[in-house]
Design an enzyme around this catalytic site. Structure first.
Site, PDB file in Angstrom:
ATOM      1  N   ASP A   1      -1.794  10.974  -2.318  1.00 49.16           N
ATOM      2  CA  ASP A   1      -2.063   9.774  -3.250  1.00 49.16           C
ATOM      3  C   ASP A   1      -2.499  10.447  -4.800  1.00 49.16           C
ATOM      4  O   ASP A   1      -2.335   9.655  -5.841  1.00 49.16           O
ATOM      5  CB  ASP A   1      -3.314   9.134  -2.852  1.00 49.16           C
ATOM      6  CG  ASP A   1      -2.940   8.040  -1.718  1.00 49.16           C
ATOM      7  OD1 ASP A   1      -2.785   8.825  -0.503  1.00 49.16           O
ATOM      8  OD2 ASP A   1      -2.684   6.961  -1.927  1.00 49.16           O
TER       9      ASP A   1
ATOM     10  N   ARG B   1      -7.510  -0.644  -6.968  1.00 45.52           N
ATOM     11  CA  ARG B   1      -7.856   0.571  -6.102  1.00 45.52           C
ATOM     12  C   ARG B   1      -8.036   1.885  -6.834  1.00 45.52           C
ATOM     13  O   ARG B   1      -7.035   2.282  -8.053  1.00 45.52           O
ATOM     14  CB  ARG B   1      -6.712   0.861  -5.020  1.00 45.52           C
ATOM     15  CG  ARG B   1      -6.519  -0.370  -3.892  1.00 45.52           C
ATOM     16  CD  ARG B   1      -5.464  -0.080  -2.645  1.00 45.52           C
ATOM     17  NE  ARG B   1      -6.158   0.896  -1.909  1.00 45.52           N
ATOM     18  CZ  ARG B   1      -5.697   1.465  -0.798  1.00 45.52           C
ATOM     19  NH1 ARG B   1      -4.259   1.105  -0.700  1.00 45.52           N
ATOM     20  NH2 ARG B   1      -6.138   2.335   0.228  1.00 45.52           N
TER      21      ARG B   1
ATOM     22  N   ARG C   1       0.901  -1.032  -0.044  1.00 42.56           N
ATOM     23  CA  ARG C   1      -0.167  -0.144   0.168  1.00 42.56           C
ATOM     24  C   ARG C   1       0.772   1.157  -0.025  1.00 42.56           C
ATOM     25  O   ARG C   1       2.202   1.050   0.065  1.00 42.56           O
ATOM     26  CB  ARG C   1      -1.116   0.075   1.279  1.00 42.56           C
ATOM     27  CG  ARG C   1      -0.703  -0.612   2.344  1.00 42.56           C
ATOM     28  CD  ARG C   1       0.301   0.230   3.222  1.00 42.56           C
ATOM     29  NE  ARG C   1       0.268   1.689   3.185  1.00 42.56           N
ATOM     30  CZ  ARG C   1       1.118   2.521   3.477  1.00 42.56           C
ATOM     31  NH1 ARG C   1       2.401   2.307   3.677  1.00 42.56           N
ATOM     32  NH2 ARG C   1       0.808   3.965   3.727  1.00 42.56           N
ATOM     33  N   GLY C   2       0.388   2.417  -0.036  1.00 45.65           N
ATOM     34  CA  GLY C   2       1.181   3.665  -0.255  1.00 45.65           C
ATOM     35  C   GLY C   2       1.129   3.948  -1.786  1.00 45.65           C
ATOM     36  O   GLY C   2       1.572   3.082  -2.465  1.00 45.65           O
ATOM     37  N   ALA C   3       0.888   5.082  -2.333  1.00 45.44           N
ATOM     38  CA  ALA C   3       0.854   5.522  -3.684  1.00 45.44           C
ATOM     39  C   ALA C   3       2.043   5.024  -4.569  1.00 45.44           C
ATOM     40  O   ALA C   3       1.834   4.394  -5.468  1.00 45.44           O
ATOM     41  CB  ALA C   3       0.514   6.861  -3.711  1.00 45.44           C
TER      42      ALA C   3
ATOM     43  N   ASN D   1      -5.024  12.448   0.142  1.00 46.15           N
ATOM     44  CA  ASN D   1      -4.297  11.609   1.005  1.00 46.15           C
ATOM     45  C   ASN D   1      -5.273  11.083   2.009  1.00 46.15           C
ATOM     46  O   ASN D   1      -6.456  11.185   2.010  1.00 46.15           O
ATOM     47  CB  ASN D   1      -3.137  12.702   1.619  1.00 46.15           C
ATOM     48  CG  ASN D   1      -2.103  11.730   2.391  1.00 46.15           C
ATOM     49  OD1 ASN D   1      -1.597  10.818   1.638  1.00 46.15           O
ATOM     50  ND2 ASN D   1      -1.728  11.945   3.543  1.00 46.15           N
ATOM     51  N   LYS D   2      -4.628  10.254   2.699  1.00 47.94           N
ATOM     52  CA  LYS D   2      -5.173   9.295   3.750  1.00 47.94           C
ATOM     53  C   LYS D   2      -6.418  10.344   4.650  1.00 47.94           C
ATOM     54  O   LYS D   2      -5.942  11.392   5.116  1.00 47.94           O
ATOM     55  CB  LYS D   2      -4.457   8.661   4.737  1.00 47.94           C
ATOM     56  CG  LYS D   2      -4.959   7.804   5.748  1.00 47.94           C
ATOM     57  CD  LYS D   2      -5.752   6.797   5.354  1.00 47.94           C
ATOM     58  CE  LYS D   2      -5.107   5.776   4.174  1.00 47.94           C
ATOM     59  NZ  LYS D   2      -6.301   5.062   3.418  1.00 47.94           N
TER      60      LYS D   2
ATOM     61  N   GLN E   1      -2.187   2.803   9.944  1.00 41.77           N
ATOM     62  CA  GLN E   1      -0.978   2.765   9.155  1.00 41.77           C
ATOM     63  C   GLN E   1       0.154   3.530   9.910  1.00 41.77           C
ATOM     64  O   GLN E   1       1.293   3.189   9.989  1.00 41.77           O
ATOM     65  CB  GLN E   1      -0.987   3.487   7.795  1.00 41.77           C
ATOM     66  CG  GLN E   1      -1.783   2.580   6.622  1.00 41.77           C
ATOM     67  CD  GLN E   1      -3.291   3.033   6.765  1.00 41.77           C
ATOM     68  OE1 GLN E   1      -3.827   3.589   7.762  1.00 41.77           O
ATOM     69  NE2 GLN E   1      -3.895   2.595   5.605  1.00 41.77           N
TER      70      GLN E   1
END
Ligand code: MRU
Length: 351
Positions: free
Chosen positions: A242, A95, A50-52, A252-253, A201
């Site tokens: 992201d 995603r 995970r993570g862009a 972003n998150k 996270q």
């Protein structure tokens, strides 16, 4: 100055994509080998990776895996290219928010169609491109780290949200890359990490990464950030991204927007750290960024246990959009972009 981080989140090894399983950290450290594009789809969807920027590389590897599989049964080049494109679309649907995934898959599909030669030669070119992009990702992060470190005040306490670290990239990290580079220059800096509900996270990944590197880190729950800002205990905020729209609005998150509003109120600089591949120039503003809706169980359960009434309504967007007017600067591999972002983004992409 670069601070070495030993974490390699995703790596092409012997015709498989080897990745750290981020669903079990920090209790357990293990790697998994992803052998097909279908396995890659689920590794991305279930957030093993995970993570862009990391899912960008996962998309790149996914296309290489699809090419290896297709090359075993297809001999006609145009059929191979058309099936490869289909597999690419499938990977992109795992995603929706991080544009790096689309960037990674599109690059590979374009490379496949441009490469002269037979199917084996195309497959080889895709694999080699993946390895090149892995190395570039780390280099880009180190460049961002060096630019970002220049705006970290001496002895600063930096707040970050989610995990934009080595684990969210191939290595070194974006926001945590800035922190690593700043720490290499000034070991008196400290970090506050938001836990980042619902998937934690910040608590699970960021604290593991930073404390492994000896960087002093304090874990706080998401609702605490404005309290600590009001006490003068936070000097700056650095987070990842992201997807960044052409006007600088940044997804972003979930929870990042709240942090940005609190930072603005308390006059605290709020920076985004992201490679230029996170910018989606095709969309004018953040309103057009697709926001992933994730499983309701992420909210209703903690460690497998129900934590709320069984018939309560749940909404679980994975990301939010911070409007550009709340952003002090966007730290990229080409320098720190400043408002007006429409112009600075355009110039950076052209240079
Ligand atoms: O849902 P996740 O864990 O993939 O979300 C990650 C983030 O929001 C990160 O901050 C972002 O991808 C930047 S990573 C360098």
């Amino acid at each position: 100055m670069a601070f070495e981080s030993k974490i390699k989140t995703i790596e092409w090894v012997d015709n498989v994509s080897r990745m750290i399983d981020q669903t079990v950290l920090p209790k357990e450290y293990k790697t998994v080998d992803i052998k097909t594009d279908k396995e890659m789809f689920f590794a991305i969807k279930d957030m093993i990776v995970r993570g862009a920027p990391a899912i960008g590389i996962a998309g790149v590897h996914g296309v290489s895996l699809a090419a290896i599989e297709l090359s075993k049964s297809i001999t006609d080049k145009s059929e191979f290219l058309s099936k490869l494109k289909e597999r690419g679309e499938y990977l992109k649907s795992s995603r929706p928010t991080a544009v790096n995934l689309m960037w990674g898959v599109n690059q590979q599909i374009e490379l496949a169609s441009k490469t002269q030669g037979n199917i084996d030669e195309i497959t080889k070119a895709l694999i080699e491109n993946g390895i090149k992009l892995e190395n570039e990702d780390i280099e880009i992060n180190k460049k961002m780290g060096d630019y970002g470190a220049q705006v970290v005040p001496k002895g600063a306490t930096i707040l970050t949200h989610c995990n934009a670290g080595a684990l969210a990239t191939v290595g070194y990290g974006t926001a945590l890359g800035v922190i690593r580079s700043a720490f290499a220059k000034d070991p008196t800096i400290k970090v506050f990490a938001d836990e980042t509900r619902p998937r934690q996270q910040g608590a699970r990944l960021t604290t593991w990464e930073l404390t492994s590197d000896g960087i002093p880190t304090t874990l706080i729950t998401d609702g605490m950030c404005s309290y600590f800002m009001s006490k003068g205990m936070i000097d700056m905020v650095v987070v990842g991204a992201d997807r960044i729209a052409a006007n600088g609005d940044t997804a972003n998150k979930i929870g990042t927007y709240t942090v940005a509003i609190a930072a603005k109120y308390h006059n605290i600089p709020f920076y985004i750290a992201a490679p230029l591949s996170t910018i989606d120039i095709s969309i004018k503003s953040g309103k057009e960024i697709p926001i992933e809706e994730r499983s309701h169980e992420e909210v209703t359960h903690i460690n497998g246990d129900w934590i709320c009434a069984k018939d309560v309504n749940i909404i679980n967007p994975g990301f939010d959009v911070t409007p550009n007017e709340l952003i002090t600067g966007i730290i990229t591999e080409k320098g720190i972009l400043k408002p007006d972002f429409k112009t600075s983004i355009n110039n950076a992409l052209k240079s």
